[in-house]
Write a protein that holds these residues in place. Sequence first.
Motif, PDB file in Angstrom:
ATOM      1  N   VAL A 184       0.831  -1.208   0.000  1.00 22.03           N
ATOM      2  CA  VAL A 184       0.000   0.000   0.000  1.00 22.03           C
ATOM      3  C   VAL A 184       0.861   1.252   0.000  1.00 22.03           C
ATOM      4  CG1 VAL A 184      -1.803   1.246   1.282  1.00 22.03           C
ATOM      5  CG2 VAL A 184      -1.872  -1.238   1.171  1.00 22.03           C
ATOM      6  N   ALA A 185       2.119   1.111   0.378  1.00 21.61           N
ATOM      7  CA  ALA A 185       3.050   2.244   0.466  1.00 21.61           C
ATOM      8  C   ALA A 185       2.557   3.272   1.467  1.00 21.61           C
ATOM      9  CB  ALA A 185       3.255   2.895  -0.908  1.00 21.61           C
ATOM     10  N   VAL A 186       2.355   2.807   2.693  1.00 21.76           N
ATOM     11  CA  VAL A 186       1.851   3.684   3.734  1.00 21.76           C
ATOM     12  C   VAL A 186       2.631   3.445   5.025  1.00 21.76           C
ATOM     13  CG1 VAL A 186       0.094   2.060   4.517  1.00 21.76           C
ATOM     14  CG2 VAL A 186      -0.256   4.503   4.884  1.00 21.76           C
ATOM     15  N   ASP A 187       2.780   4.500   5.805  1.00 24.30           N
ATOM     16  CA  ASP A 187       3.433   4.409   7.112  1.00 24.30           C
ATOM     17  C   ASP A 187       2.348   4.143   8.142  1.00 24.30           C
ATOM     18  OD1 ASP A 187       4.851   4.742   9.464  1.00 24.30           O
ATOM     19  OD2 ASP A 187       4.746   6.925   9.378  1.00 24.30           O
ATOM     20  N   ALA A 188       2.232   2.908   8.575  1.00 24.30           N
ATOM     21  CA  ALA A 188       1.197   2.539   9.543  1.00 24.30           C
ATOM     22  C   ALA A 188       1.837   1.931  10.786  1.00 24.30           C
ATOM     23  CB  ALA A 188       0.216   1.551   8.921  1.00 24.30           C
ATOM     24  N   ARG A 189       1.362   2.360  11.931  1.00 26.67           N
ATOM     25  CA  ARG A 189       1.830   1.792  13.195  1.00 26.67           C
ATOM     26  C   ARG A 189       0.713   0.952  13.792  1.00 26.67           C
ATOM     27  NH1 ARG A 189       3.898   7.452  15.927  1.00 26.67           N
ATOM     28  NH2 ARG A 189       5.462   8.022  14.340  1.00 26.67           N
TER      29      ARG A 189
END
Length: 549
Positions: free
Chosen positions: A454-459
Amino acid sequence: MTVPADPHRVVLFDTTLRDGEQSPGIALNTAEKLEIAHQLGRLGVDVIEAGFPIASPGDFAAVQAIARADLEGGPVVAALARAQAGDIDRAGEAIRDAAAQGRGRIHTFISTSDIHIEHQMRNTRADVLEGAKAAVAHARSLVGDVEFSPMDATRSDPEFTAQVLQVAIDEGATTINVPDTVGYATPDEYAAFLTRLYALTPGLRDVVLSVHCHDDLGLAVPNTLAGLGAGARQVECAVNGLGERAGNTALEEIIMLLHTRRDLLGYTTGAVTTEIARTSRLVSRLTGYAVQPNKAIVGRNAFSHESGIHQDGVLKDRSTFEIMDPASVGIDDAEQLVLGKHSGRAALKDALEKLGYRLDGQALRQAFDTFKEVADRKKQVTAMDLEALVADELRADADGAAFSLVSYTVEVRSDDRPPHASVVIESPDGGRVSGGFTGDGPVDALFRALDSAVAVDARLREYRVEAVTGGQDALAQVSVVVELGTAGSALRTQLPGVERGERVTGAGQAVDTDTIRASAIAYLRALNAGVAAIAAARPDDAPLTDPGP
């Protein structure tokens, strides 16, 4: 709403979809809110506070959908609005269809405590009086049923609060709610405060007095009961006690308190108590908030007995250690309905209707296909399994143009080589992207691979797995909460708002006999919820500093 003809009748006002959804990590979509609203109708709730329409286009759409729905029992649909013309107009528009049928309400509020007036609102008591007057008058010009709340009432000067309430009543408020917004009051103190307001406010006995209590000190239910003793006849509560901070008065607890101790208290409600357990399970599944095992009424240990003395007594006569019959809250029925892989579509439809789900056409075909797939992997499909599967189907239908899982592989390697996961997902534009990553374990690798695709910064904030029912072949219910931050190129093009360094929360749930697959779907749904929250942000991007009573 007029004062009930029966002085002992208590109006149930449910705020699960408004105050309950303000719990961290909860992000219900319109289909999920509508499903909960239908179940609240079956439970016999009198008023459903469906949301805060000004908060976002998504919240507006959900309130409007509930106002347009044919809910069992015809409950009033309420929309929250700050004491501002724009809020009130938006709320009136959202509930217009319900109001046309005489079951729409605008609930408007303004703070009356000096703490809020000076430090949050930065205005004066005179401004509050004028604001309350204008807000109620404006709301009354749109609908016939208006509720007014003086936020943080229990830390307010009673004489000033009484002035504000009288102004609201003079302008046409039909329900006056006196909230313990921060859960500060004790029962005796709360009852004395309400008694004082009755003495100071001539018109208070001509409207419905409501109580809205928070559980910061664990006193929400006792305070609500004290409010009834002081004259209130509407109680505001939420399923499983959801809500801001420590939550609200638990709907199931106040219903069963009044039902079980009617001999002492004398109050009645319109609740169908056998729908309580089902309502609790539904809300828990859709919000991802698990019910603690020892939770009163709906916890899995609420009717369990470990002590030998207790077990012996219950086997001889349940009343020895049980003050309520489990069947009275709908618990005994949870496992009675059982289907297998040879059950046909007609049997499934009948079973779903018994659970309150009326599916036809394509929706029934999809549900049947999912049921057969699960039944091939599971010997028996119970009522609780069916509820979980239908809820999961509704989530899938509501995903719409979002990232969806096409395929995944997880390789669990030797001790000196970490697990590796590969995924292929379909993006909102119909294209396919892939990602791969290693992690500390198979689930960690899978989540990292999804982030990569997804190319996302997820925590990851929360990850929870629960079995819907018992047994080795039980359905796994996975709940995930993620915090979404600055996106990579794939999302940056679609959602430029993410580039401002904002972080939003998204929650997702999924059900499957394969825990890994359920984890992947739940994680993607959490990402989708975060993406949707950014995309649906209000145009002015101004924070809502007043969350409501």
